[in-house]
Design a protein around this motif. Structure first.
Motif, mmCIF file in Angstrom:
data_model
loop_
_atom_site.group_PDB
_atom_site.id
_atom_site.type_symbol
_atom_site.label_atom_id
_atom_site.label_comp_id
_atom_site.label_asym_id
_atom_site.label_seq_id
_atom_site.Cartn_x
_atom_site.Cartn_y
_atom_site.Cartn_z
ATOM 1 N N ASN A 31 118.915 -4.897 49.317
ATOM 2 C CA ASN A 31 120.113 -5.536 48.778
ATOM 3 C C ASN A 31 120.141 -5.628 47.257
ATOM 4 O O ASN A 31 121.224 -5.625 46.661
ATOM 5 C CB ASN A 31 120.269 -6.950 49.352
ATOM 6 N N VAL A 32 118.970 -5.729 46.644
ATOM 7 C CA VAL A 32 118.911 -5.954 45.197
ATOM 8 C C VAL A 32 118.305 -4.767 44.456
ATOM 9 O O VAL A 32 118.963 -4.115 43.645
ATOM 10 C CB VAL A 32 118.123 -7.240 44.868
ATOM 11 N N PHE A 33 117.025 -4.467 44.753
ATOM 12 C CA PHE A 33 116.343 -3.413 43.991
ATOM 13 C C PHE A 33 116.995 -2.051 44.220
ATOM 14 O O PHE A 33 117.126 -1.252 43.289
ATOM 15 C CB PHE A 33 114.865 -3.363 44.354
ATOM 16 N N GLY A 34 117.401 -1.780 45.468
ATOM 17 C CA GLY A 34 118.065 -0.517 45.760
ATOM 18 C C GLY A 34 119.382 -0.390 45.012
ATOM 19 O O GLY A 34 119.705 0.670 44.465
ATOM 20 N N LEU A 35 120.157 -1.469 45.000
ATOM 21 C CA LEU A 35 121.424 -1.483 44.274
ATOM 22 C C LEU A 35 121.201 -1.227 42.792
ATOM 23 O O LEU A 35 121.921 -0.437 42.159
ATOM 24 C CB LEU A 35 122.114 -2.827 44.515
ATOM 25 N N MET A 36 120.195 -1.875 42.226
ATOM 26 C CA MET A 36 119.904 -1.689 40.805
ATOM 27 C C MET A 36 119.430 -0.270 40.518
ATOM 28 O O MET A 36 119.806 0.330 39.499
ATOM 29 C CB MET A 36 118.843 -2.699 40.362
ATOM 30 N N ALA A 37 118.616 0.271 41.420
ATOM 31 C CA ALA A 37 118.098 1.625 41.231
ATOM 32 C C ALA A 37 119.226 2.644 41.245
ATOM 33 O O ALA A 37 119.272 3.562 40.411
ATOM 34 C CB ALA A 37 117.069 1.953 42.306
ATOM 35 N N CYS A 38 120.151 2.511 42.198
ATOM 36 C CA CYS A 38 121.281 3.436 42.277
ATOM 37 C C CYS A 38 122.149 3.332 41.028
ATOM 38 O O CYS A 38 122.586 4.352 40.464
ATOM 39 C CB CYS A 38 122.123 3.143 43.522
ATOM 40 N N THR A 39 122.395 2.109 40.593
ATOM 41 C CA THR A 39 123.226 1.904 39.408
ATOM 42 C C THR A 39 122.591 2.534 38.175
ATOM 43 O O THR A 39 123.270 3.181 37.365
ATOM 44 C CB THR A 39 123.455 0.403 39.171
ATOM 45 N N TYR A 71 123.472 -9.931 38.512
ATOM 46 C CA TYR A 71 123.321 -8.593 37.937
ATOM 47 C C TYR A 71 124.694 -8.000 37.604
ATOM 48 O O TYR A 71 124.898 -7.440 36.520
ATOM 49 C CB TYR A 71 122.586 -7.700 38.937
ATOM 50 N N THR A 72 125.628 -8.137 38.518
ATOM 51 C CA THR A 72 126.965 -7.580 38.323
ATOM 52 C C THR A 72 127.678 -8.227 37.147
ATOM 53 O O THR A 72 128.305 -7.542 36.329
ATOM 54 C CB THR A 72 127.806 -7.756 39.602
ATOM 55 N N ASN A 73 127.579 -9.543 37.033
ATOM 56 C CA ASN A 73 128.240 -10.249 35.939
ATOM 57 C C ASN A 73 127.662 -9.854 34.585
ATOM 58 O O ASN A 73 128.401 -9.668 33.610
ATOM 59 C CB ASN A 73 128.135 -11.759 36.147
ATOM 60 N N SER A 74 126.358 -9.720 34.520
ATOM 61 C CA SER A 74 125.718 -9.295 33.274
ATOM 62 C C SER A 74 126.109 -7.865 32.929
ATOM 63 O O SER A 74 126.418 -7.546 31.771
ATOM 64 C CB SER A 74 124.196 -9.409 33.406
ATOM 65 N N LEU A 75 126.108 -7.005 33.934
ATOM 66 C CA LEU A 75 126.456 -5.603 33.732
ATOM 67 C C LEU A 75 127.883 -5.467 33.202
ATOM 68 O O LEU A 75 128.163 -4.648 32.310
ATOM 69 C CB LEU A 75 126.314 -4.856 35.057
ATOM 70 N N ARG A 76 128.775 -6.282 33.736
ATOM 71 C CA ARG A 76 130.176 -6.227 33.295
ATOM 72 C C ARG A 76 130.286 -6.537 31.797
ATOM 73 O O ARG A 76 131.042 -5.881 31.059
ATOM 74 C CB ARG A 76 131.015 -7.216 34.098
ATOM 75 N N LEU A 77 129.528 -7.521 31.337
ATOM 76 C CA LEU A 77 129.551 -7.876 29.924
ATOM 77 C C LEU A 77 128.936 -6.766 29.070
ATOM 78 O O LEU A 77 129.434 -6.459 27.981
ATOM 79 C CB LEU A 77 128.808 -9.192 29.702
ATOM 80 N N GLU A 78 127.850 -6.175 29.553
ATOM 81 C CA GLU A 78 127.206 -5.090 28.818
ATOM 82 C C GLU A 78 128.145 -3.901 28.627
ATOM 83 O O GLU A 78 128.098 -3.218 27.595
ATOM 84 C CB GLU A 78 125.960 -4.620 29.555
ATOM 85 N N LEU A 79 128.963 -3.635 29.637
ATOM 86 C CA LEU A 79 129.783 -2.420 29.650
ATOM 87 C C LEU A 79 131.228 -2.654 29.246
ATOM 88 O O LEU A 79 132.063 -1.750 29.361
ATOM 89 C CB LEU A 79 129.737 -1.794 31.052
ATOM 90 N N LYS A 80 131.510 -3.849 28.753
ATOM 91 C CA LYS A 80 132.894 -4.221 28.440
ATOM 92 C C LYS A 80 133.568 -3.226 27.503
ATOM 93 O O LYS A 80 134.747 -2.894 27.663
ATOM 94 C CB LYS A 80 132.923 -5.623 27.827
ATOM 95 N N ASP A 81 132.847 -2.742 26.498
ATOM 96 C CA ASP A 81 133.430 -1.837 25.513
ATOM 97 C C ASP A 81 133.018 -0.386 25.732
ATOM 98 O O ASP A 81 133.206 0.454 24.859
ATOM 99 C CB ASP A 81 133.029 -2.286 24.101
#
Length: 265
Positions: free
Chosen positions: A117-125, A168-178
Motif C-alpha cells: 500500500n505504501v512502499f510499492g506506491l512510492m516506488a512506482c511513483t 505522501y500525496t499531499n507533500s508530492l502535490r506541493l512539490e510538483l505545484k509548479d
C-alpha cells in the motif's frame, strides 16, 4: 471534454486485474488512451487486454508485477518506459487490507500491507516522476481511502497505510505545484469488490455495510473523468467525507457519537 484529454495518452494502472482498476482501464480505453496494465495475475490481465483491444483498438500492454517487490517495480517500469517512451498518467491502485484487532495482526501481515500500500506506491511513483518533470506534464493518481481520514477499530494497520498515502500525496502535490504535474488522492468508502475476500474473512463488515457500498464502475468513472485535471481529492461518497471533516474538527465528540457505527467489523 474528457474524451479529448485522454486520446493518445499513456496511462499505467497498477492492480488492474479487477475491481476499480479494470473498470478504469475500460473507461480509459473507450476515451482513446493507451494502457499499461500491471498486476500479479497476468492471466486476468491478458483477458482484459484482449477485450479492450478488440473493443476499442487502443494499445494495451500487460505485465505481471507485485508492487511489494521494489526491484521488480524498477525492472518492469524500465521495460515499460523503453516500450512506450513516456507516461502521462500513473494510477497507483494496487492495495489490500486485513481487518483485525491490532494485537491479533502479526508482523508479517503488517509489513506486507505497508510494502504493497505504501512502499510499492512510492516506488512506482518514483519511476515516472523524472520523465514527467522533464516533460513538464503528467498526473499522479493515488487510490487512498476514507480509512486514511477516519480510523476505525480492526483497521489500525490498514488505516495507517492509507494515512501514509495521504501524507505522501499531499507533500508530492506541493512539490510538483509548479512542475505542470497534477497530483490527486482518491478516498472512497467501501467498494463492492473482491477486496473484502481478504480484508473481511468472516463477512461481518460486508453484511453490515452492504447497502452503503459503492459500485466499482461508479468510482472508476469519477476518477477517469478527472484525469489530466487539477483535482486535489476525489472523496466518495460525499456524506462519508463530510463525516471526516467533522472528525477533524471535533474528534472526541465524533468518536463518542460514532462508536456504534465504527464497530461494524
Amino acid at each position: 471534454m474528457v474524451h479529448n484529454r485522454l486520446v493518445g495518452k499513456n496511462i499505467i494502472i497498477t492492480g488492474a486485474s479487477g475491481g476499480i482498476g479494470a473498470e478504469m482501464a475500460r473507461l480509459s480505453a473507450n476515451y482513446g488512451a493507451n494502457l499499461v496494465l500491471l498486476a500479479r495475475n497476468v492471466e486476468k490481465l491478458e483477458r482484459l487486454k484482449e477485450e479492450l483491444e478488440q473493443g476499442t483498438g487502443v494499445q494495451v500492454i500487460v505485465k505481471s508485477l507485485d508492487v511489494a517487490d521494489t526491484v521488480a517495480v524498477r525492472d518492469v517500469f524500465n521495460e515499460v518506459l523503453s516500450e512506450i517512451g513516456h507516461v502521462d498518467i500513473l494510477v497507483n491502485n494496487a492495495g489490500f487490507g486485513i481487518f483485525r484487532h491490532a494485537h491479533e495482526t502479526n508482523m508479517e501481515e503488517i509489513k506486507f500491507m505497508f510494502e504493497v500500500n505504501v512502499f510499492g506506491l512510492m516506488a512506482c511513483t518514483s519511476m515516472v516522476l523524472p520523465s514527467m518533470r522533464e516533460r513538464g506534464s503528467g498526473h499522479i493518481i493515488n487510490i487512498a481511502s476514507q480509512a486514511g481520514k477516519i480510523a476505525t477499530p480492526k483497521s489500525s494497520v490498514y488505516s495507517a497505510t492509507k494515512h501514509a498515502v495521504l501524507g505522501y500525496t499531499n507533500s508530492l502535490r506541493l512539490e510538483l505545484k509548479d512542475a505542470g504535474i497534477f497530483v490527486t488522492a482518491v478516498n472512497p468508502g467501501p467498494i463492492a469488490t473482491n477486496f473484502f475476500q481478504i480484508a473481511d474473512e468472516q463477512g461481518t463488515y460486508v453484511k453490515n455495510v452492504k447497502r452503503f457500498m459503492l459500485q466499482p464502475e461508479y468510482v472508476a468513472k469519477q476518477v477517469v473523468e478527472r484525469m489530466m485535471t487539477r483535482t486535489r481529492e476525489i472523496n466518495l461518497p460525499r456524506w462519508m467525507n463530510a463525516g471526516s471533516m467533522i472528525y477533524a474538527l471535533f474528534p472526541r465528540v465524533f468518536e463518542r457519537l460514532g462508536r456504534r457505527a465504527f464497530n461494524q467489523k
